[in-house]
Design an enzyme around this catalytic site. Structure first.
Site, mmCIF file in Angstrom:
data_model
loop_
_atom_site.group_PDB
_atom_site.id
_atom_site.type_symbol
_atom_site.label_atom_id
_atom_site.label_comp_id
_atom_site.label_asym_id
_atom_site.label_seq_id
_atom_site.Cartn_x
_atom_site.Cartn_y
_atom_site.Cartn_z
ATOM 1 N N TYR A 119 -16.377 29.760 32.708
ATOM 2 C CA TYR A 119 -17.379 30.490 33.840
ATOM 3 C C TYR A 119 -18.725 30.804 32.715
ATOM 4 O O TYR A 119 -18.205 31.291 32.089
ATOM 5 C CB TYR A 119 -17.075 31.270 34.631
ATOM 6 C CG TYR A 119 -18.520 32.036 35.306
ATOM 7 C CD1 TYR A 119 -18.743 31.364 36.905
ATOM 8 C CD2 TYR A 119 -18.835 32.616 34.825
ATOM 9 C CE1 TYR A 119 -20.057 31.971 37.044
ATOM 10 C CE2 TYR A 119 -20.207 33.362 35.530
ATOM 11 C CZ TYR A 119 -21.254 32.765 36.840
ATOM 12 O OH TYR A 119 -21.884 33.033 37.529
ATOM 13 N N GLU A 166 -25.969 28.296 36.803
ATOM 14 C CA GLU A 166 -24.373 28.480 36.589
ATOM 15 C C GLU A 166 -23.775 27.542 36.337
ATOM 16 O O GLU A 166 -23.928 26.075 37.063
ATOM 17 C CB GLU A 166 -24.234 28.964 38.029
ATOM 18 C CG GLU A 166 -23.505 29.304 38.261
ATOM 19 C CD GLU A 166 -22.326 30.257 39.659
ATOM 20 O OE1 GLU A 166 -22.551 31.414 39.817
ATOM 21 O OE2 GLU A 166 -22.496 29.441 39.685
#
Lengths: 383, 289
Positions: free
Chosen positions: A101, A190
């Site tokens: 991530y 993101e």
């Protein structure tokens, strides 16, 4: 303004962040064609501006073009958290060895951009932050210093990435992500998941991208990406009219001048036992024309039973607002709405007089914000 | 004494020759503010109702002694105007302009905080020290001089509360609109610290709204550093998450920035939060009597 996955990936591609080559489809037929062009197994992904697509059945693997068509058929029209799927992104299925991530957000509390990285990707980041906070590396960037290579090193080493090739690829992506974040005035960029393939290639499998509305003037190509068909039709209409409007679920239509007074008025209506239908800020100017536009927006909501004007004149002149209300009564069919009007501040006396002289039955003057809210709630119940 | 603006304020208006700048600048002067200059590039040498206009802020400082800049220029030029004021040695910069991109403001913020400049705004109504000076768009006639320090993220909501205070016979030391953007020059904490140090201020009212965590930070600061009574009001209890409520900064992100969360944070530190603007004014009156 939130971007779709495919739009965010397009911006990633422009700065050199590796993403899969894909196609956009709006019908099952187009999905099949896309799968044919791409060749091999593909992933059919719903394009919606909300999370939880996977769980809702909005992301599916397809073995071949026929299967892609069938999966597209299943996904199109699906309701995901109130968002109906009208577009699909078709891309070659990726083999996944590991999921990481990576994000950079505008941290308004710290007043600095904030990078977050973890090798525990593919799940909600809030979950990682709660369950294994040590696995999440958080790092602020000084906005004047800008990106420096040490930032990427801190993230990669801090996150425990051991393979040298992976370290190098991720560090390059960190730099590019910061570049795209600043270049496009993003509030959030993101990548979840950032994957490593069995061949050791690192790439962005998804994108979440939010751009600052106030910076859209500098990025017309992004402003054009806005998908009006997906937005609430009332809010789109309000935007076209230049009215600041947020739909709520109630019966008392609310108009105030200024954002703070507007929010407070909505709260006071709720406090008085009513259900506000909307938030609407007439803005600092509050011209008669603006009042007509705002009323046109508010009365498109069929739930509205009464309307409450709460005006505290500063730059806004109450006589101008009063003229706007009367003009709206002339031009729009407002006869079924009781309109409670509270005017204070600049030219309040003149405004009240204008309304009194007009002698309209459905205009109910009130002296205070609290009394006005109570009256509007009462009239919504009676209507 | 009041804070930020007082009888020593020497105001320069950036954009004095524009319609907004002219209207409000002259209105501020009519109130008694010492408006010493205007700045509009290319219009140096002109005047607006007797107020000299300069090409640069540096000229306004050296030739007219300006120490406070009020910015009215459009969003795409406003950040430049902030840097220009800071670099010209202006002590206090008040920026009314709305819609400045957040990234631009973030860089400017990081810069001027390092220079020691006091900045108020952007996207704010300005500052008013009743009886002394007014810089911005706050309608001064609804406020009177007194001992209540008022600091708010909103404009008209502040007028509402000020009006309710005036009706109860209470006045203000200074009213500070810190602005509704995600990044503003002065936070609640910055302004509350000034009120705490100000002799005229006896009680502080904080008017917050959804979004960000500045109210929560203020609650912690008050508990640790403030001896004067502090009361609060928060707007946006009925606001849905993920929607910008008029102000760029008024947005609930996920579960953070809610009005309820802010109310709880304030109350946990002993700061009373009024349910309506009327109730806040009544609470102030009770405390001061």
């Amino acid at each position: 303004m939130d971007l779709y996955e495919y739009q965010g990936k397009d911006l990633f591609r422009r700065v050199g962040i590796p993403v899969s080559d894909g196609r956009l489809a709006t019908t099952a037929e187009e999905a099949r064609e896309a799968a044919e062009e791409l060749g091999g197994p593909v992933v059919v992904k719903a394009q919606v501006l909300t999370g939880g697509r996977g769980k809702a059945g909005g992301v599916k693997l397809a073995e071949d073009p026929t299967d892609a068509e069938a999966k597209a058929h299943d996904i199109l029209g699906l309701d995901i958290n109130g968002h109906v799927v009208r577009m699909l992104w078709i891309e070659p299925a990726s083999d996944i060895e590991r999921e990481y991530y990576l994000s950079v957000t505008f941290d308004r509390g710290a007043k600095k951009p904030l990078f977050m990285f973890t090798t525990q990707g593919g799940v909600e980041i809030e979950q990682v932050a709660e369950e294994s906070p040590d696995a999440l590396v958080r790092l602020h960037v000084d906005p004047l210093e800008g990106f420096q290579p040490w930032v990427a090193r801190r993230l990669v080493y801090g996150g425990g990435v051991e393979d040298p090739s992976e370290q190098k690829q991720i560090a390059a992506i960190v730099e590019k992500l910061y570049r795209v974040f600043v270049e496009f005035d993003a509030m959030l960029c993101e990548i979840n998941p950032l994957i490593v393939t069995p061949e050791g290639e690192v790439k962005a499998l998804d994108s979440k991208f939010t751009v600052d509305d106030n910076a859209l003037y500098a990025h017309p190509e992004i402003a054009e990406m806005r998908d009006n068909a997906a937005a609430d039709p009332l809010e789109t209409f309000a935007r076209e009219k230049g009215v600041t409007y947020v739909k709520l679920d109630g019966e008392v239509g609310v108009l105030a001048n200024g954002a703070g007074l507007g929010m407070s008025t909505v709260d006071v209506v709720a406090h008085a036992g009513g259900r506000p239908a909307n938030f609407c800020d007439l803005g600092g100017g509050g011209s008669a024309e603006g009042v007509v536009d705002a009323l046109e927006v508010i009365t498109r909501d069929e739930q509205v039973r009464s309307i409450f004007f709460n005006i505290f004149g500063g730059i806004t002149r109450c006589d101008e607002v009063a003229r706007g209300i009367l003009a709206a009564l002339e031009r729009l069919d407002m006869s079924r709405y009781p309109i409670v009007v509270r005017l204070d501040g600049t030219n309040a006396e003149e405004g009240r007089q204008i309304l009194a002289d007009a002698g309209r039955e459905n205009i109910h003057p009130e002296a205070t914000m609290l009394d006005g809210a109570r009256r509007a709630v009462e009239l919504a119940g009676a209507a | 004494m009041a804070i930020i603006l007082d009888n020593d304020t020497r105001l320069v208006v950036a954009g004095l020759t524009g319609s907004e700048g002219r209207f409000h600048g002259l209105r501020n002067r009519a109130y008694g503010t010492n408006l010493v200059a205007g700045v509009t590039p290319g219009k140096g040498g002109q005047d607006v109702e007797g107020v000299p206009v300069f090409d640069t802020v540096a000229d306004a400082v050296s030739e007219a002694g300006a120490n406070t800049s009020l910015i009215f220029v459009p969003a795409r030029f406003a950040v430049d105007a902030i840097y220009e004021a800071v670099d010209a040695g202006i002590d206090t910069v008040i920026c009314i302009t709305e819609h400045i991109p957040a990234h631009d403001m973030l860089r400017a913020y990081t810069y001027f905080r390092g220079q020691g400049t006091t900045m108020i705004g952007p996207n704010c109504p300005g500052v008013l020290s009743p009886g002394k000076a007014n810089a911005g768009i706050i309608p001064a006639e609804i406020f009177s001089e007194g001992s209540v320090g008022l600091v708010s993220r909103s404009g008209t909501l502040t007028y509402q509360i000020g009006h309710e205070l005036t009706q109860l016979g209470l006045g203000n030391s200074t009213i500070v609109g810190i602005g509704g953007d995600p990044v503003v020059g002065s936070s609640f904490v910055d302004v509350i610290a000034k009120f705490e140090a100000d002799e005229q201020t006896e009680l502080i009212v904080l008017v917050g709204e959804i979004g960000g965590d500045e109210e929560e930070k203020a609650a912690a600061y008050v508990a640790a550093h403030v001896t004067k009574p502090v009361l609060a009001y928060i707007a946006g209890f009925s606001a849905p998450p993920g929607k910008t409520m008029g102000h760029a900064g008024a947005i609930i992100s996920g579960s953070s920035g809610t009005a309820q969360g802010k109310k709880e944070a304030l109350e946990a530190r002993g700061i009373e939060v009024g349910t309506t603007p009327t109730e806040v004014a009544q609470m102030v009156a009770t405390r001061l009597r």
